[in-house]
Design an enzyme around this catalytic site. Structure first.
Site, PDB file in Angstrom:
ATOM      1  N   ARG A  46      61.244 -63.008 -26.733  1.00 42.95           N
ATOM      2  CA  ARG A  46      61.460 -62.043 -25.623  1.00 42.95           C
ATOM      3  C   ARG A  46      62.520 -62.592 -24.658  1.00 42.95           C
ATOM      4  O   ARG A  46      63.553 -61.712 -24.459  1.00 42.95           O
ATOM      5  CB  ARG A  46      60.340 -61.549 -24.982  1.00 42.95           C
ATOM      6  CG  ARG A  46      59.355 -60.879 -26.080  1.00 42.95           C
ATOM      7  CD  ARG A  46      58.009 -60.323 -25.021  1.00 42.95           C
ATOM      8  NE  ARG A  46      57.197 -61.089 -24.250  1.00 42.95           N
ATOM      9  CZ  ARG A  46      55.987 -61.564 -24.991  1.00 42.95           C
ATOM     10  NH1 ARG A  46      55.641 -61.162 -26.175  1.00 42.95           N
ATOM     11  NH2 ARG A  46      55.267 -62.471 -24.358  1.00 42.95           N
ATOM     12  N   LYS A 136      60.398 -48.553 -11.695  1.00 45.06           N
ATOM     13  CA  LYS A 136      60.155 -47.231 -12.682  1.00 45.06           C
ATOM     14  C   LYS A 136      58.512 -46.877 -12.758  1.00 45.06           C
ATOM     15  O   LYS A 136      57.616 -48.212 -12.908  1.00 45.06           O
ATOM     16  CB  LYS A 136      60.700 -47.541 -14.032  1.00 45.06           C
ATOM     17  CG  LYS A 136      60.478 -46.305 -14.933  1.00 45.06           C
ATOM     18  CD  LYS A 136      61.030 -46.589 -16.401  1.00 45.06           C
ATOM     19  CE  LYS A 136      59.817 -47.036 -17.536  1.00 45.06           C
ATOM     20  NZ  LYS A 136      60.235 -47.116 -18.703  1.00 45.06           N
ATOM     21  N   GLU A 177      59.434 -40.993 -13.668  1.00 44.26           N
ATOM     22  CA  GLU A 177      59.652 -40.458 -15.178  1.00 44.26           C
ATOM     23  C   GLU A 177      58.510 -39.928 -15.676  1.00 44.26           C
ATOM     24  O   GLU A 177      57.338 -40.459 -16.125  1.00 44.26           O
ATOM     25  CB  GLU A 177      59.802 -41.721 -15.948  1.00 44.26           C
ATOM     26  CG  GLU A 177      60.275 -41.554 -17.149  1.00 44.26           C
ATOM     27  CD  GLU A 177      60.437 -42.785 -18.392  1.00 44.26           C
ATOM     28  OE1 GLU A 177      59.926 -43.815 -17.984  1.00 44.26           O
ATOM     29  OE2 GLU A 177      60.888 -42.496 -19.388  1.00 44.26           O
ATOM     30  N   LYS A 219      64.155 -39.644 -13.748  1.00 44.26           N
ATOM     31  CA  LYS A 219      64.118 -39.821 -15.226  1.00 44.26           C
ATOM     32  C   LYS A 219      63.662 -38.949 -15.977  1.00 44.26           C
ATOM     33  O   LYS A 219      62.233 -38.975 -16.141  1.00 44.26           O
ATOM     34  CB  LYS A 219      63.649 -41.333 -15.443  1.00 44.26           C
ATOM     35  CG  LYS A 219      63.774 -41.754 -16.989  1.00 44.26           C
ATOM     36  CD  LYS A 219      63.853 -43.114 -17.151  1.00 44.26           C
ATOM     37  CE  LYS A 219      63.746 -43.709 -18.493  1.00 44.26           C
ATOM     38  NZ  LYS A 219      64.255 -45.059 -18.913  1.00 44.26           N
TER      39      LYS A 219
HETATM   40  P1  13P Z   1      63.822 -44.842 -24.651  1.00 52.69           P
HETATM   41  O1  13P Z   1      65.264 -44.384 -24.318  1.00 52.69           O
HETATM   42  O2  13P Z   1      63.621 -45.509 -25.753  1.00 52.69           O
HETATM   43  O3  13P Z   1      62.782 -43.395 -24.759  1.00 52.69           O
HETATM   44  O4  13P Z   1      63.073 -45.589 -23.421  1.00 52.69           O
HETATM   45  C1  13P Z   1      63.312 -45.324 -22.049  1.00 52.69           C
HETATM   46  C2  13P Z   1      62.343 -45.570 -21.390  1.00 52.69           C
HETATM   47  O5  13P Z   1      62.309 -46.396 -20.205  1.00 52.69           O
HETATM   48  C3  13P Z   1      60.755 -45.019 -21.661  1.00 52.69           C
HETATM   49  O6  13P Z   1      60.055 -45.271 -20.582  1.00 52.69           O
END
Ligand code: 13P
Length: 341
Positions: A46, A136, A177, A219
């Site tokens: 990772r 986030k 988000e 987001k």
């Molecule tokens: P994806 O663009 O693969 O949807 O991932 C964005 C993300 O941070 C989801 O939480």
């Protein structure tokens, strides 16, 4: 609370032609991605994979910030430079995913609520000390028969608002988000209506919790057809629906909106962003993609150090395409030219 710092951070995150790289896959999600290319998901792999992404030459031309997972924030490049420091030195802002994942919501089959509020204010202070300047939190809204329920939408909106308040108290810009999933066979119209309820509830809670709108980045997901719907809405329709619902629900005070790719094809994620920017919006609109930036890189890498340069090239190409889309300057021909090159 340093509002000047948050103003600067938010502005830089959505600077013209730049967007975010979401590299905050939890160990579980990372395992799924690594399994698909036959790479063992251990800590060193990772780390090596993230180093490959972050050290891509010229990445800072297109990427303003990177969302890290807790483990990654504590890791370093092979020569011992802490990742957050490395990114900062290269003009890229380190961010941190702080939620503890979406879990089954009791008494609400098929629905999820995101956990992770316990001791969050203290954790945010610690993350600031480790160099994170934005964060986030991802909530998940599922479309299906009789769902989402308002209980699910409101529980997630409430958690997002409490998270955003904890971020701002620590001078960290919250990325909120609320992802409306594209799983299912629904229409783009239904997706738009679920986005309307979700975003209305979110900004109601955000205002109620005293969160400063000037220091929040949304987001957002896009109003696409469910992935099992044989009739997929065309790019222009997705762009029009997404922009309409955003304009109806998101305060103009926000410094910017970034999008997730959510399982769209790489090219669709780029085309949708480009189409929205061509229509024009009251906020900067840019990307915060994980899969739509990384999938090509992972496929090229396959865990082999000898493939690193090819992986970085493929990754930088997607970053550049999305940077153009963030300015409404992308063209499908550019993808073909790159393939021919
Ligand atoms: P994806 O663009 O693969 O949807 O991932 C964005 C993300 O941070 C989801 O939480």
């Amino acid at each position: 609370m340093d509002t000047k710092l948050m103003t600067e951070t938010a502005r830089a995150m959505v600077a013209a032609g730049k967007g975010l790289l979401a590299a905050d896959e939890s160990a579980g999600t990372c395992k799924k991605r690594f399994d698909s290319v036959g790479v063992e998901c251990n800590e060193e792999n990772r780390r090596a994979y993230r180093e490959l992404l972050f050290t891509t030459p010229d990445l800072n031309k297109y990427v303003s910030g990177v969302i890290l997972f807790d483990e990654t924030l504590r890791q370093a490049t092979r020569d011992g430079t802490n990742f957050a420091e490395y990114l900062k030195k290269n003009g890229i802002i380190p961010g941190i995913k702080v939620d503890a994942g979406a879990h089954d919501m009791p008494l609400h089959p098929g629905e999820k609520v995101t956990e992770g509020l316990d001791r969050l204010p203290q954790r945010m202070k610690d993350y600031f000390g480790m160099g994170a300047r934005f964060a986030k939190w991802r909530a998940v809204i599922t479309i299906g028969e009789g769902i989402p329920s308002m209980a699910c939408i409101e529980a997630n909106a409430h958690a997002l608002a409490r998270y955003a308040a904890a971020c701002q108290e620590a001078s960290i810009v919250p990325v909120v988000e609320p992802e409306v999933l594209l799983d299912g066979n629904h229409t783009a119209e239904r997706s738009e209506s679920v986005h309307q309820d979700t975003l209305e509830a979110l900004f109601h809670e955000i205002e109620r919790h005293g969160v400063s709108l000037e220091h929040v980045i949304l987001k957002a997901s896009m109003c696409v057809s469910g992935k099992d719907n044989p009739k997929q809405a065309p790019v222009a329709e997705v762009a029009e629906r997404t922009l309409r619902v955003l304009k109806r629900t998101v305060p103009a005070a926000l410094p910017g909106i970034v999008f997730l790719s959510g399982g769209q094809t790489d090219e669709n994620a780029t085309a949708h962003l480009d189409a929205m920017n061509r229509l024009g919006a009251p906020w900067p609109l840019t990307f915060s993609y994980s899969r739509a930036l990384q999938a090509v890189a992972l496929k090229a890498w396959r865990g082999q150090a000898g493939n690193a340069a090819a992986a970085q090239k493929a990754f930088l190409h997607r970053a550049r395409m999305n940077s153009l889309a963030a300015k409404g300057e992308w063209k499908a021909e550019l993808e073909k030219q790159a393939l021919a090159a």
